[in-house]
Design a protein around this motif. Structure first.
Motif, PDB file in Angstrom:
ATOM      1  N   GLU A  15       1.283  -0.910  -0.134  1.00 35.49           N
ATOM      2  CA  GLU A  15       0.112   0.056   0.085  1.00 35.49           C
ATOM      3  C   GLU A  15       0.972   1.666   0.023  1.00 35.49           C
ATOM      4  N   SER A  16       2.161   1.089   0.359  1.00 29.85           N
ATOM      5  CA  SER A  16       2.688   2.665   0.448  1.00 29.85           C
ATOM      6  C   SER A  16       3.324   2.953  -0.754  1.00 29.85           C
ATOM      7  N   LEU A  17       3.775   4.189  -0.478  1.00 26.10           N
ATOM      8  CA  LEU A  17       4.013   4.625  -1.748  1.00 26.10           C
ATOM      9  C   LEU A  17       5.586   5.701  -2.038  1.00 26.10           C
ATOM     10  N   LEU A  41       5.521  -9.455  -5.209  1.00 32.89           N
ATOM     11  CA  LEU A  41       5.497  -8.014  -4.538  1.00 32.89           C
ATOM     12  C   LEU A  41       4.629  -7.469  -5.296  1.00 32.89           C
ATOM     13  N   LEU A  42       3.751  -6.555  -5.188  1.00 36.51           N
ATOM     14  CA  LEU A  42       2.850  -5.320  -6.177  1.00 36.51           C
ATOM     15  C   LEU A  42       3.265  -4.328  -6.396  1.00 36.51           C
ATOM     16  N   TRP A  43       3.748  -3.143  -6.059  1.00 35.42           N
ATOM     17  CA  TRP A  43       4.188  -1.817  -5.692  1.00 35.42           C
ATOM     18  C   TRP A  43       3.997  -0.946  -6.822  1.00 35.42           C
ATOM     19  N   GLN A  44       3.231   0.047  -5.491  1.00 40.17           N
ATOM     20  CA  GLN A  44       3.906   1.655  -6.776  1.00 40.17           C
ATOM     21  C   GLN A  44       4.450   3.023  -6.059  1.00 40.17           C
ATOM     22  N   ASP A 222      -0.931  -5.979   2.078  1.00 36.58           N
ATOM     23  CA  ASP A 222       0.411  -5.453   2.871  1.00 36.58           C
ATOM     24  C   ASP A 222      -0.645  -5.583   4.315  1.00 36.58           C
ATOM     25  N   GLY A 223       0.662  -6.277   5.156  1.00 34.80           N
ATOM     26  CA  GLY A 223       0.976  -6.212   6.322  1.00 34.80           C
ATOM     27  C   GLY A 223       1.721  -5.372   6.828  1.00 34.80           C
TER      28      GLY A 223
END
Length: 333
Positions: A15-17, A41-44, A222-223
């Motif tokens: 969830e973190s940017l 992992l999927l992230w922005q 996300d944990g």
């Protein structure tokens, strides 16, 4: 987390940017690769330039433009070239035991997800992904202890004007053995699917990962990863010593016409500090004064200018009238 049991593949949407936080989470899972199954992992991230472990930021990006626009700079633990992140880009990270590492398999998951969305993409011999004539994904790889990671970007609707602005460095005379980026033409996936969203692509990647793993996959949110296991890599990743100090040794030269001769200033920089100074074209006393003033100084505009102003022979440095402009173009303030 109970769902993070050994043997099952995991897909996790961060969830973190914050680019440094997400890179730290990568390192957390690399450290646990032996006890967990494969992880995706999927992230922005908010606007950031992320350079490879063995790159020179002064050669790879326009540091002045980054400062002006509030764009972050990060160095990752993998090799490869510099990439641009913003909310229009989705990052993927495949992490597994080194004994289970299969690059064709992880690329296959990404290509399958894109095909599911109607986007024909191909993998090049440099391990980039292209759609049409444009690059849509840069990829890099990391091997630590018994773990392996393949991670990359996917340009969905990224700001390509900013990408080009930030990844066009100030022209300079830098000699270095650092890894240089390959500057390919880039394009967004929305060129091929006008309505494509980052979330739709994220779901397609999860589904392709599930199919690849024979449905033995859990999608977990996300944990709250253990602070003590995230804090240490995070502190490293945000530090000046890592972002700039890890730059391979280089030499940078500035020249300007003088009265009847060309003046030049050559700085050798090692681990982010000036290790040697030479001044072709300057008289002996001036060259000696510059060497005494700058040798051992952090290679940053503010630190170098402070050294010059405080030196007893500060007035002699007026001969280098464009010095401040040179520094602002080549050193982070």
């Amino acid at each position: 987390m109970e769902s993070m049991s050994p043997g099952h593949a995991l897909a996790i949407r961060l969830e973190s940017l914050d680019p440094w936080r997400n890179l730290a989470v990568e390192e957390y899972f690399i450290g646990r690769a032996d006890e967990l199954g494969p992880v995706l992992l999927l992230w922005q991230a908010e606007r950031a330039i992320v350079i490879g472990k063995n790159q020179n930021p002064w050669q790879e990006c326009n540091l002045r433009a980054l400062r002006q626009d509030g764009c972050q700079l990060a160095r990752r633990s993998s090799g490869g070239g510099a990439v641009y992140h913003d909310r229009g880009n989705l990052n993927f990270s495949f992490i597994t035991r080194r004994s289970d590492y299969d690059l064709s398999r992880s690329f296959g998951v990404v290509l399958s997800a894109l095909a599911r969305l109607g986007i024909p993409a191909v993998r090049t011999d440099r391990n980039s992904l292209f759609a049409g004539t444009g690059k849509i994904s840069g990829n890099a790889f990391c091997f630590k202890r018994g773990a392996a990671m393949h991670h990359g970007t996917l340009l969905v609707d990224a700001d390509l004007d900013r990408l080009r602005r930030y990844l066009t460095p100030v022209p300079s005379d830098i000699r270095s053995h650092a890894v240089s980026s390959v500057r390919d033409p880039v394009t967004n996936l929305r060129t091929f699917r006008k309505d494509l969203t980052v979330e739709e692509l994220s779901l397609a990647l999860c589904e392709a990962f599930r199919n690849d793993r024979g449905n033995r996959m859990a999608i977990v949110p996300d944990g709250k990863w253990p602070d003590d296991e995230i804090r240490s890599p995070y502190r490293k990743l945000i530090s000046w010593d890592w972002i700039y100090g890890m730059t391979p040794a280089f030499t940078i030269e500035w020249k300007r016409p003088g009265e009847g001769r060309e003046l030049a200033l050559q700085l050798e920089v090692d681990q982010g500090f000036v290790s040697a100074v030479s001044c072709p074209g300057a008289d002996g006393p001036l060259a000696e004064a510059l060497g005494l003033a700058l040798n051992g100084c952090v290679f940053s505009a503010s630190a170098l200018m402070q050294r010059l102003r405080q030196h007893p022979r500060a007035a002699a440095f007026a001969a280098f009238g464009a010095w401040a402009d040179f520094l602002e173009g080549h050193a982070p303030s």
